[in-house]
Design an enzyme around this catalytic site. Structure first.
Site, PDB file in Angstrom:
ATOM      1  CE1 TYR A  90      64.528 -28.696-141.348  1.00 27.15           C
ATOM      2  CE2 TYR A  90      65.154 -30.180-143.097  1.00 27.15           C
ATOM      3  CZ  TYR A  90      64.382 -29.146-142.644  1.00 27.15           C
ATOM      4  OH  TYR A  90      63.479 -28.548-143.476  1.00 27.15           O
ATOM      5  CB  SER A  91      63.176 -31.966-137.594  1.00 27.84           C
ATOM      6  OG  SER A  91      61.949 -32.386-137.051  1.00 27.84           O
ATOM      7  CD1 TRP A  92      63.972 -37.371-132.843  1.00 29.93           C
ATOM      8  CD2 TRP A  92      65.896 -37.631-133.960  1.00 29.93           C
ATOM      9  NE1 TRP A  92      64.686 -38.392-132.225  1.00 29.93           N
ATOM     10  CE2 TRP A  92      65.867 -38.561-132.897  1.00 29.93           C
ATOM     11  CE3 TRP A  92      67.007 -37.616-134.794  1.00 29.93           C
ATOM     12  CZ2 TRP A  92      66.899 -39.470-132.662  1.00 29.93           C
ATOM     13  CZ3 TRP A  92      68.047 -38.501-134.562  1.00 29.93           C
ATOM     14  CH2 TRP A  92      67.971 -39.418-133.500  1.00 29.93           C
ATOM     15  N   GLY A  94      67.956 -31.728-134.755  1.00 35.92           N
ATOM     16  CA  GLY A  94      68.324 -30.525-134.022  1.00 35.92           C
ATOM     17  C   GLY A  94      68.395 -30.766-132.529  1.00 35.92           C
ATOM     18  CB  THR A 116      65.187 -28.265-134.002  1.00 34.09           C
ATOM     19  OG1 THR A 116      65.238 -29.349-133.077  1.00 34.09           O
ATOM     20  CG2 THR A 116      66.133 -27.161-133.546  1.00 34.09           C
TER      21      THR A 116
END
Length: 254
Positions: A90-92, A94, A116
């Site tokens: 998730y996000s970072w 990812g 991401t």
């Protein structure tokens, strides 16, 4: 529980039964913030951890690049006696999930990339969101969190996010180490080599990671498909988890 991996003591949570799914959080986020998604993730074993210097995990003596963090995650899988797992970043997280799949392809069965980007060469955050993401201040001050989260996340931001962030904030240095890990990092040169079945999930109202990044990932990864969360912001998987969890469950159950 505390697990030793790569010379560090990492806080890890394991719950449920079934096929293992490793959850890798966004920048500064601790593992308890997965609770909304865990409730709707389906019948599987869920493994989450606090990144080094975040939550209750030990901070390394010096910053680690993405390659070193991917090695650390592989060593964590060894310590947990997991030969292979599905991975959701998730996000970072990812970005780290992409790096793990690239460096250790045999450790990843299916890959889910949420909110991401491919790093350098992707579409950057909107300016105000980028400014807010450059500091962990929102993890320490309730009023600042209330003000900044809508600017970072877009979509709808559930009230619980402020409480959850303040519960186990990252160390300032730990957050800086996470920023350092992705500075100049890019997956674009090798995305086309990833062999994994991949689901890219993104909200189309995300100031932190504009939706075009999801299109880039889905176009570059050979066996990828794109799931668009209409009206979803950066925190869609925590604000409205069931809407995104349904396609994720279907993908992982194939």
């Amino acid at each position: 529980m505390i697990v030793s991996a790569g010379g560090l003591k990492l806080r890890v949570d394991r719950r449920g039964e079934g096929a293992p799914l490793l959850l890798i959080t966004g920048i500064g986020a601790h593992l308890d913030m997965w609770r909304p998604f865990q409730a709707v993730a389906g019948e599987r074993e869920l493994i989450s951890f606090d990144a080094p210097g975040v939550g209750r995990s030990q901070r390394p003596g010096r910053p680690m690049r993405m390659r070193a963090l991917a090695r650390l995650v592989a060593e964590l899988l060894d310590a947990l006696a997991l030969e292979r797992a599905d991975v959701l970043g998730y996000s970072w997280g990812g970005g780290l999930a992409q790096e793990l799949a690239h460096r250790y392809p045999d450790r990843v069965r299916r890959l889910v990339l949420c909110a991401t980007a491919p790093g350098l060469g992707g579409v950057p955050p909107r300016p105000l969101a980028a400014l807010m993401l450059a500091t962990p201040a929102r993890y320490y001050h309730p009023k600042l969190a209330e003000w900044s989260l809508p600017l970072i996340a877009g979509g709808s931001v559930a009230p619980g996010h402020v409480r959850d962030r303040l519960a186990a904030p990252p160390s300032v240095l730990g957050y800086g180490f996470q920023l350092y890990a992705t500075a100049g990092w890019s997956s674009l040169p090798w995305l086309h080599t990833l062999p994994h079945e991949t689901l890219v999930v993104a909200g189309d109202d995300d100031p932190a990671v504009p939706f075009t990044n999801a299109r880039i990932l889905a176009a570059r990864i050979p066996h990828a498909r794109l799931e668009r969360v209409r009206g979803g912001g950066h925190l869609f998987l925590l604000d409205d988890p069931e809407r995104a969890a349904a396609p994720i469950r279907a993908f992982l159950d194939m």
